[in-house]
Write a protein that holds these residues in place. Structure first.
Motif, short mmCIF file in Angstrom:
data_model
loop_
_atom_site.label_atom_id
_atom_site.label_comp_id
_atom_site.label_asym_id
_atom_site.label_seq_id
_atom_site.Cartn_x
_atom_site.Cartn_y
_atom_site.Cartn_z
N THR A 1 0.82 -1.21 0.00
CA THR A 1 0.00 0.00 0.00
C THR A 1 0.86 1.27 0.00
OG1 THR A 1 -0.16 -0.28 2.38
CG2 THR A 1 -2.07 -0.96 1.08
N GLN A 2 2.12 1.17 0.44
CA GLN A 2 2.97 2.36 0.47
C GLN A 2 3.73 2.56 -0.84
OE1 GLN A 2 5.10 2.92 4.21
NE2 GLN A 2 3.05 3.61 4.78
N SER B 1 4.24 -7.26 -3.99
CA SER B 1 5.07 -7.76 -2.91
C SER B 1 4.51 -9.07 -2.38
CB SER B 1 5.09 -6.77 -1.75
OG SER B 1 5.49 -5.50 -2.18
N LEU B 2 5.35 -9.77 -1.69
CA LEU B 2 4.86 -10.87 -0.89
C LEU B 2 4.10 -10.22 0.27
CD1 LEU B 2 5.06 -13.96 -0.38
CD2 LEU B 2 7.12 -13.49 0.93
N ALA B 3 2.93 -10.75 0.63
CA ALA B 3 2.14 -10.09 1.67
C ALA B 3 1.55 -11.12 2.63
CB ALA B 3 1.02 -9.28 1.02
N ASN C 1 -2.52 -6.06 13.13
CA ASN C 1 -3.33 -5.07 12.42
C ASN C 1 -2.83 -4.76 11.03
OD1 ASN C 1 -4.80 -4.82 14.71
ND2 ASN C 1 -3.76 -2.97 15.41
N ALA C 2 -1.59 -4.97 10.78
CA ALA C 2 -1.00 -4.46 9.54
C ALA C 2 -0.42 -5.58 8.71
CB ALA C 2 0.09 -3.44 9.88
N THR C 3 -0.62 -5.48 7.41
CA THR C 3 -0.03 -6.45 6.49
C THR C 3 1.49 -6.34 6.55
OG1 THR C 3 -1.94 -6.26 5.04
CG2 THR C 3 0.06 -7.14 4.06
N VAL C 4 2.13 -7.51 6.60
CA VAL C 4 3.59 -7.54 6.52
C VAL C 4 3.95 -7.81 5.07
CG1 VAL C 4 5.62 -8.94 7.12
CG2 VAL C 4 4.00 -8.27 8.90
N TYR C 5 4.92 -7.05 4.54
CA TYR C 5 5.33 -7.23 3.15
C TYR C 5 6.72 -7.84 3.06
CZ TYR C 5 1.28 -4.39 1.98
OH TYR C 5 0.01 -3.93 1.84
N GLY C 6 7.01 -8.40 1.88
CA GLY C 6 8.32 -8.97 1.66
C GLY C 6 8.67 -8.96 0.20
N ALA C 7 9.89 -9.44 -0.10
CA ALA C 7 10.37 -9.46 -1.48
C ALA C 7 9.72 -10.61 -2.24
CB ALA C 7 11.88 -9.61 -1.48
N THR C 8 9.54 -10.41 -3.54
CA THR C 8 8.94 -11.46 -4.36
C THR C 8 9.98 -12.31 -5.06
OG1 THR C 8 8.78 -9.86 -6.15
CG2 THR C 8 6.80 -10.22 -4.83
#
Ligand code: NAG
Ligand code: NAG
Ligand code: NAG
Ligand code: NAG
Ligand code: NAG
Ligand code: NAG
Ligand code: NAG
Ligand code: NAG
Ligand code: NAG
Ligand code: NAG
Ligand code: NAG
Ligand code: NAG
Length: 401
Positions: free
Chosen positions: A144-145, A150-152, A158-165
């Motif tokens: 969202t930022q 992204s990997l999600a 409360n918040a989605t954690v993102y990562g590298a694809t």
């Protein structure tokens, strides 16, 4: 030096488990080199910190062998972990084991938002039937930022954690750097209090929170706040016993049914009433008595099971104690029969509340919003990459409708 940290950790483990495990130096070196090349040095430190614990030793000893996926928190992610967590080696070992899947998953095998992939980690908390390991739920979604795909991990507090694809391959690992440390699935009370306060209130008032939290495996169809508020008038006409029954008709007691498995059997509620499941182009639906609700968020893992959020109260005040007990015993018996301790791996399935088709494990992920799809891929074991299993799953899903 962090390089030697993980090395030492693995060696320490090897000495703890010396009689069962030979140290494969090439393996250790390959993993360490890859982690360091990706700047994931804090992870190595965390591994060292847990090496001396029973949980940590078991975790590290379980890493070699079959293919694994590692969600590797970056150094920045580790920096955000509170001291109370990082200094608790038992907790840290549990958290690390929740970051490893006992199967390799390539980016093309990960479902795209709004679908998600459900896979078992190496984390066992003894609160799931048959002592199964906990599920991790993730997909490919736009951050969202940054707006980048992204990997999600959508259900992280409360918040989605993102990562590298783009994963790094090392030895038997596919390593995906992630930008926050994953939290372990919370208790029903924690999840409900944070996300479903009205339900939490009702369940507590009905005296069901304790029994639900103690069940070894539950599936909860949890009405959201809007649903409970819309049902306010009805709930007002029910006495305490009836409210308890209505709530029990939202729960399967003794088994954890991820959305991919909803079509695989007929399930009876903790109130003794049958559930019906259905998908169409709008989404996935659950029926009890004469109320049908849409599943608006599926597969939220909790410490002792799974929560599916629904948009209506299943206003079924009919109870059948004998049927409820019989169902609970048969789920408990099935759990005992499948207790295996070891087979903790693999993909449970790819699923969506939107009826999206996902040929997840074949690498041919499609996110067409197809009618038959939500229950389309289901894996009974840790099989990944088997086209046969996927097509059989799609057939089963299609036959449902
Ligand atoms: C394990 O614990 C022992 C004694 O507490 C300590 O000397 C050793 O350094 C520890 N090993 C690791 C890898 O932390
Ligand atoms: C690792 O960190 C170094 C120093 O901060 C940086 O130069 C390098 O690009 C980083 N490597 C990766 C793969 O992020
Ligand atoms: C393990 O991963 C390797 C490399 O990605 C792959 O070639 C191999 O087929 C995988 N093995 C299994 C059993 O999936
Ligand atoms: C460490 O974590 C474990 C597992 O969550 C917990 O049972 C224990 O109470 C914690 N210890 C401390 C000192 O907080
Ligand atoms: C994600 O972003 C890409 C462009 O960066 C866009 O094409 C795509 O539609 C977005 N996906 C979603 C689900 O918003
Ligand atoms: C979730 O967010 C709310 C408010 O934004 C906050 O009070 C709560 O502590 C958060 N919960 C967790 C588990 O982070
Ligand atoms: C679940 O079933 C067990 C029997 O297997 C029973 O003791 C328990 O009370 C039931 N819990 C709920 C919430 O219905
Ligand atoms: C609750 O209502 C049901 C249905 O009217 C009735 O059978 C039952 O006796 C009532 N229970 C209590 C505790 O009032
Ligand atoms: C559910 O029960 C019905 C009626 O007994 C039966 O026809 C159907 O095959 C069952 N479904 C599954 C998935 O077992
Ligand atoms: C899907 O089923 C639900 C529940 O019966 C219904 O409200 C909805 O209109 C249906 N959607 C379509 C596209 O048929
Ligand atoms: C729904 O169920 C309730 C309770 O069993 C019953 O009173 C009502 O008539 C039912 N409504 C319909 C439309 O069948
Ligand atoms: C991982 O899966 C393999 C089979 O692929 C199994 O033999 C092994 O016991 C599993 N490991 C764990 C820790 O569950």
């Amino acid at each position: 030096m962090q390089i030697s940290a993980l090395f030492t950790a693995l060696l320490a483990t090897a000495s703890i488990t010396a009689y069962g495990q030979a140290v494969d130096m090439a393996y250790v070196t390959a993993v360490i080199t890859a982690l360091n090349a990706a700047n994931l040095t804090s992870l190595a430190g965390a591994a060292q910190a847990v090496a001396n614990t029973t949980e940590g030793a078991a975790f590290l000893a379980s890493l070699p062998g079959s293919n694994k996926t590692l969600f590797a928190p970056t150094n920045e992610a580790f920096a955000g972990v509170p001291e109370s967590v990082s200094s608790n080696t038992t907790l840290l070992a549990n958290i690390l084991s929740y970051h490893v899947l006992n199967t390799s998953i390539s980016p093309s095998q990960i479902a795209k938002d709004p679908s998600h992939t459900i896979a078992r980690s190496l984390y066992r908390n003894m609160m799931l039937p048959g002592n199964q390991s906990q599920a991790v739920v993730f997909n490919l979604a736009n951050d969202t930022q940054t707006g980048n795909q992204s990997l999600a991990f959508p259900y992280q507090n409360n918040a989605t954690v993102y990562g590298a694809t783009t994963p790094v391959s090392a030895a038997n690992f596919m390593i995906y750097p992630i930008y926050s440390v994953l939290s372990l699935p919370g208790t029903l009370a924690e999840v409900a209090t944070a996300a479903l306060p009205s339900l939490a209130g009702l369940v507590t008032q009905a005296g069901l929170l304790e029994p639900l939290s103690q069940a070894k495996g539950i599936t909860v169809f949890a009405p959201n706040d809007a649903a409970i508020s819309a049902a306010g008038a009805l709930v007002g006409t029910l006495n305490a016993t009836q409210i308890q029954t209505v709530l029990a008709n939202h729960v399967i007691n003794g088994t954890v049914v991820y959305s991919t498995l909803l079509a695989s059997a007929n399930y009876t509620s903790a109130g003794g009433e049958p559930f019906k499941f259905m998908t169409n182009a709008t989404g996935a639906f659950v029926t009890s008595g004469n109320t049908t609700a849409q599943i608006v968020a599926a597969d939220i893992p909790i410490a002792n099971g799974v929560v599916h959020i629904i948009d209506r109260v299943l206003a079924n005040p009919v109870g059948n104690t004998a049927a409820a007990q019989s169902a609970a015993s048969s789920y408990a018996a099935a759990a005992t029969a499948t207790t295996s301790g070891g087979s903790g791996g693999g993909v449970v399935g790819a699923s969506s509340t939107m009826g999206s088709a996902t040929g997840s494990a074949s690498g041919a992920a499609t996110s067409a919003k197809a009618a038959s799809a939500m229950l389309s891929t289901s894996f009974s074991t840790g099989v990944v990459g088997s086209a046969v299993a996927i097509f059989a799953g799609i057939f089963a899903g299609a036959a449902l409708i």
